[in-house]
Enzyme design. Structure first.
Site, PDB file in Angstrom:
ATOM      1  N   ASP A 248      85.492 -22.658 -27.559  1.00 51.91           N
ATOM      2  CA  ASP A 248      84.278 -23.422 -26.813  1.00 51.91           C
ATOM      3  C   ASP A 248      84.856 -24.486 -26.121  1.00 51.91           C
ATOM      4  OD1 ASP A 248      84.998 -25.274 -28.550  1.00 51.91           O
ATOM      5  OD2 ASP A 248      83.167 -25.134 -29.733  1.00 51.91           O
TER       6      ASP A 248
ATOM      7  N   SER B 232      85.845 -31.711 -36.737  1.00 52.81           N
ATOM      8  CA  SER B 232      85.413 -30.218 -36.764  1.00 52.81           C
ATOM      9  C   SER B 232      86.362 -29.280 -36.557  1.00 52.81           C
ATOM     10  CB  SER B 232      84.690 -30.217 -35.133  1.00 52.81           C
ATOM     11  OG  SER B 232      85.509 -30.691 -34.337  1.00 52.81           O
TER      12      SER B 232
ATOM     13  N   HIS C  78      87.378 -26.391 -29.500  1.00 55.19           N
ATOM     14  CA  HIS C  78      87.647 -25.836 -30.746  1.00 55.19           C
ATOM     15  C   HIS C  78      88.225 -24.375 -30.423  1.00 55.19           C
ATOM     16  CE1 HIS C  78      84.324 -28.232 -31.259  1.00 55.19           C
ATOM     17  NE2 HIS C  78      85.010 -28.885 -32.194  1.00 55.19           N
TER      18      HIS C  78
END
Length: 395
Positions: free
Chosen positions: A349, A45, A352
């Site tokens: 968040d 991610s 990340h």
């Protein structure tokens, strides 16, 4: 494995290096634009530009909703951030369009400038490794091996002869990672401890990354950028879920959890050792270590000095709490809060990073000092058309 606040193997703030990079990035010097003609990216991610969203169009992911993407794109794109990622900044620095996610490619689309194979939730290790140990992977069963297979399936459409592929791939930058965080995150959140994960999973992850690099070299890759892990102990999610009542568990300068950072430092130490091994095996290739760890630590030591807010360990977007992270109310869910200026925050968040953080890391890789070897030496090598006499492609 002490929490390192030094900068091993990086020419930190070397004035001669900075002058060299200023010259290297000068508008009169076109090496930065001509060095690479394409980029191919693999990872999770931290590098996903939309593959997870397109892999399961029937599922609703918060990353496909606002406020993700609010800073640069003004819309969610599938990136796990408010804006651009390290990959995006590197592409823009070399005049390459932002890479399309592999799973969102269209028929007839020209992909010779590059493709992104990274998938949110992906692991370095294959699904059967986790299934045998009863470890769930909630987001995706994608792995580094699957991403390599996607690249190999795509390659014949990009070049169709040995000589054309050799020339094409010599001008390509391959980015392998960051990856491994999910290999550790899944077992940690399901009850395994450091004593179980460190000896049984970390070496396997490093082997998988090394195997991927060798496989890309066999296909024709010459320049490969390999990011290490960021300091896990400074992440808002880790600080929340692993909260300790013992103040000695925290670094007195940064406020990060020592154990999480020691684990990341261990991963990076093994990774650097593996990259050294590969450099000896493939001297005609350039394998660059991207030091995400020390790039982050530098900011955590003096956030205000580098334009970030004093509350550097809190997430910009989250559900409240000491670090603005709540596993029951993650970013984008009803009731979550978003900071007024993401450019002042490092963490987006809980897991990340913000576009501002990714920009900082990318600059440290492009201009130094967080790329080993420096990027200007890589471009010089390419410009001189250095090639090993026995260099052959495996088609």
């Amino acid at each position: 494995m002490p929490f390192s606040t030094s900068y091993p193997r990086s020419p930190f703030l070397n004035p001669h290096l900075l002058i060299a990079f200023c010259l290297f990035l000068s508008p009169k010097n076109h090496l930065v634009q001509s060095c690479y003609t394409s980029i191919f990216s693999f990872g999770d991610s931290l590098a996903d530009t939309g593959n997870l969203l397109h892999s399961h169009p029937d599922k609703v992911y918060l990353v496909g909703q606002f406020p993700y993407g609010q800073t640069y794109f003004n819309r969610p794109t599938g990136r796990f951030s408010d804006g651009r990622l390290v990959l995006d900044f590197i592409a823009q620095a070399f005049g390459i369009p932002l890479l399309p996610p592999y799973l969102a490619r269209s028929i007839g689309q020209d992909l010779r400038r590059g493709v992104n194979f990274a998938v949110g939730g992906a692991t370095a290790l294959d699904a059967d490794f986790f299934e045998e140990r009863g470890i769930r992977r909630d987001l995706t069963n994608n792995s580094l091996r699957i991403q390599l297979e996607w690249f190999e399936e795509l390659l014949p459409s990009l070049c169709n002869t040995t000589s054309s592929c050799r020339d094409f791939l010599r001008g390509s930058l391959f980015i392998v990672g960051e990856i491994g965080g999910n290999d550790y995150g899944y077992p940690f959140t399901q009850g395994l401890n450091l004593e179980e994960v460190t000896p049984n999973i970390v070496p396997q992850v490093i082997s998988a990354i090394g195997f991927a690099i060798e496989r890309l070299i066999e296909r024709g890759a010459v320049t490969i950028l390999v990011p290490g892990s960021q300091p896990f102990g400074c992440g808002s999610e880790h600080l929340t879920l692993a909260e300790s009542s013992n103040k000695d568990d925290y670094d007195p300068v940064t406020g990060c959890l020592k154990e999480g950072n020691e684990f990341a430092y261990y991963h990076n130490s093994l990774l650097e050792r593996e990259l050294d091994r590969l450099r000896e095996l493939y001297p005609y290739c350039t394998i660059i270590y991207a030091d995400y760890y020390n790039a982050a630590v530098q900011v955590f030591l003096s956030p205000l000095e580098y334009g970030f807010c004093e509350d550097i360990l809190s997430a910009c977007c989250g559900g409240g709490g000491p670090y603005n992270y709540n596993s029951s109310a993650v970013c984008g869910a009803p009731g979550t809060m978003v900071c007024s200026d993401p450019s002042l925050y490092w963490n987006w968040d809980g897991t990340h990073l913000t576009e501002a953080a990714y920009r900082w890391i990318a600059n440290g890789l492009i201009q130094g000092p967080f790329a080993v070897p420096p990027i200007n030496s890589v471009c010089t090598k390419l410009a001189q058309n250095v090639r090993h006499p026995n260099y052959e492609l495996v088609m």
